[in-house]
Design an enzyme around this catalytic site. Sequence first.
Site, mmCIF file in Angstrom:
data_model
loop_
_atom_site.group_PDB
_atom_site.id
_atom_site.type_symbol
_atom_site.label_atom_id
_atom_site.label_comp_id
_atom_site.label_asym_id
_atom_site.label_seq_id
_atom_site.Cartn_x
_atom_site.Cartn_y
_atom_site.Cartn_z
ATOM 1 N N LYS A 42 -14.586 9.779 5.632
ATOM 2 C CA LYS A 42 -15.212 8.741 6.451
ATOM 3 C C LYS A 42 -14.202 7.733 6.994
ATOM 4 O O LYS A 42 -14.479 7.012 7.942
ATOM 5 C CB LYS A 42 -16.283 8.001 5.654
ATOM 6 C CG LYS A 42 -15.767 7.140 4.521
ATOM 7 C CD LYS A 42 -16.917 6.401 3.846
ATOM 8 C CE LYS A 42 -16.402 5.514 2.721
ATOM 9 N NZ LYS A 42 -17.502 4.763 2.056
ATOM 10 N N HIS A 96 28.404 11.719 -12.541
ATOM 11 C CA HIS A 96 28.979 10.391 -12.793
ATOM 12 C C HIS A 96 29.554 9.822 -11.502
ATOM 13 O O HIS A 96 30.231 10.532 -10.763
ATOM 14 C CB HIS A 96 30.091 10.504 -13.843
ATOM 15 C CG HIS A 96 30.821 9.224 -14.083
ATOM 16 N ND1 HIS A 96 30.307 8.213 -14.865
ATOM 17 C CD2 HIS A 96 32.031 8.788 -13.632
ATOM 18 C CE1 HIS A 96 31.161 7.207 -14.890
ATOM 19 N NE2 HIS A 96 32.218 7.536 -14.152
ATOM 20 N N LYS A 113 4.826 -0.008 -1.867
ATOM 21 C CA LYS A 113 6.251 0.315 -2.084
ATOM 22 C C LYS A 113 7.097 -0.117 -0.898
ATOM 23 O O LYS A 113 8.276 -0.451 -1.045
ATOM 24 C CB LYS A 113 6.424 1.802 -2.366
ATOM 25 C CG LYS A 113 6.129 2.182 -3.815
ATOM 26 C CD LYS A 113 4.756 1.732 -4.234
ATOM 27 C CE LYS A 113 4.393 1.934 -5.655
ATOM 28 N NZ LYS A 113 3.034 1.412 -5.963
ATOM 29 N N GLY A 140 -1.437 -5.582 -15.346
ATOM 30 C CA GLY A 140 -1.150 -4.150 -15.336
ATOM 31 C C GLY A 140 -0.197 -3.809 -14.214
ATOM 32 O O GLY A 140 0.502 -4.671 -13.675
ATOM 33 N N GLY A 144 -19.999 11.380 3.758
ATOM 34 C CA GLY A 144 -20.651 12.528 3.150
ATOM 35 C C GLY A 144 -21.464 12.154 1.928
ATOM 36 O O GLY A 144 -21.144 11.204 1.204
ATOM 37 N N ILE A 162 -0.628 -2.861 -10.980
ATOM 38 C CA ILE A 162 -0.863 -3.456 -9.664
ATOM 39 C C ILE A 162 -0.491 -4.932 -9.665
ATOM 40 O O ILE A 162 0.218 -5.421 -8.780
ATOM 41 C CB ILE A 162 -2.329 -3.261 -9.232
ATOM 42 C CG1 ILE A 162 -2.646 -1.779 -9.086
ATOM 43 C CG2 ILE A 162 -2.607 -3.987 -7.918
ATOM 44 C CD1 ILE A 162 -4.133 -1.483 -8.859
#
Length: 460
Positions: free
Chosen positions: A40, A439, A56, A181, A119, A183
């Site tokens: 939708k 390295h 991000k 948390g 739907g 978020i």
Amino acid sequence: MADTAAAQEFDILILGGGSGGYAAALRAVQLGFTVGLIEKGKLGGTCLHNGCIPTKALLHSAEVADTARSSEKYGIKATFESIDMPAVNAYKDGIIAGKYKGLQGLIKSKGITVIEGAGKLTSTTTVDVDGTSYTGKNIILATGSYSRTLPGLEIGGKVINSDHALTMDTLPKKAIVLGGGVIGCEFASVWKSFGVDVTIIEGLPSLVANEDATIIKAFERAYKKRGINFNTGTFFEKVEQNDDGVVVTLADGKTFEADLMLVAVGRGPVTEGLGYEEAGVTIDRGFVITDERLHTGVGNIYAVGDIVPGLQLAHRGFQQGIFVAEEIAGLKPVIVEDINIPKVTYSEPEIASVGLTEKAAKEKLGEDKVLTQEYNLAGNGKTSILGSAGLVKLVSEKDGPVIGVHMIGTRMGEQIGEAQLIVNWEAYPEDVAQLIHAHPTQNEALGEAHLALAGKALHG
């Protein structure tokens, strides 16, 4: 998005075009199925448009801001002027637009029929989309999640959720983040880098409470060092709005004032009013209950992603979408338990983990059956070059495989690929110790930690 479907019968009908839904669609057409994909909104769902990708992008802008401020430390004389939020948003939106266009083209090129509209499941084989009925021999429910709030806490005015935070053209001087948390901590990290005075309110005893205790302590120390304030162990009571902003009151009577409050208390499953229960699908607290192979127990109906209890991660939904397509094809794909799915908190510093924490391992196996090993990133050359700090912690069975990898530091999420292979393939410390790690890279830290766990520590 592709044109609305001409055909109305499909081998597989998928309700939801987010990470789980479109992954299922792509794998299904590879396997020779006809696929109808109902969406939708926009293909890509929350992850692409309101979650993973935009947050991000903001975090990368935040990293650039921090680097610009500290450029003289690296021998570069630069002047930091300000955060141009409209320009930051233009950068973010450009990334989203490019990925969205690419996904649309991919879906179209594979012959997947995209059905635009809302739907609703009307039987075990049919979905109604705005008055038109479509039939699927198999149906996959992949309707995703929404940004939750607390009972009685309404979003509006100066109380916002993550959707609003992603589109702000101006920054508050002072902000409260309700929820410590993933978020909440990511937005707190962004805003601090953008110059906002941030306080996190978390009712649980610590930030990022699901991580290993050693990682939590290191993370909280890093946030204190950055000047990100947090109050843990006391639950939110109420918020009041006034001309100056918000006043937040906790259960112990303590109050905090700010320009606005971001509600980041997790995400809820999108299942209400979609006909799931009427079709016989079991719903518990809004989540679709399935067996371990993601079948609902009703007809040929499966469910994937955030609506299935467990980790709410885009890559989990993506993997589950592929799994179900292969399950329908009779390929008997391997089950991946949630504990072995990698997790990353994309803050500064980043947390990356997979497998059991030390506490969980000892509860499962017994105190004397678990070994741990920590490697301080102070000994890692690339970490020193980045001006960062952190650690890698391994959890293993005594005389057995590594069952947990927990990391914290700048960009440590990039190391989680090897870590999840180690845990999922049940590698022993000596198996990893013999591998060569380039390295100088932060990836060496994984190698060094396994050398130490195998009794071959070269540093320290």
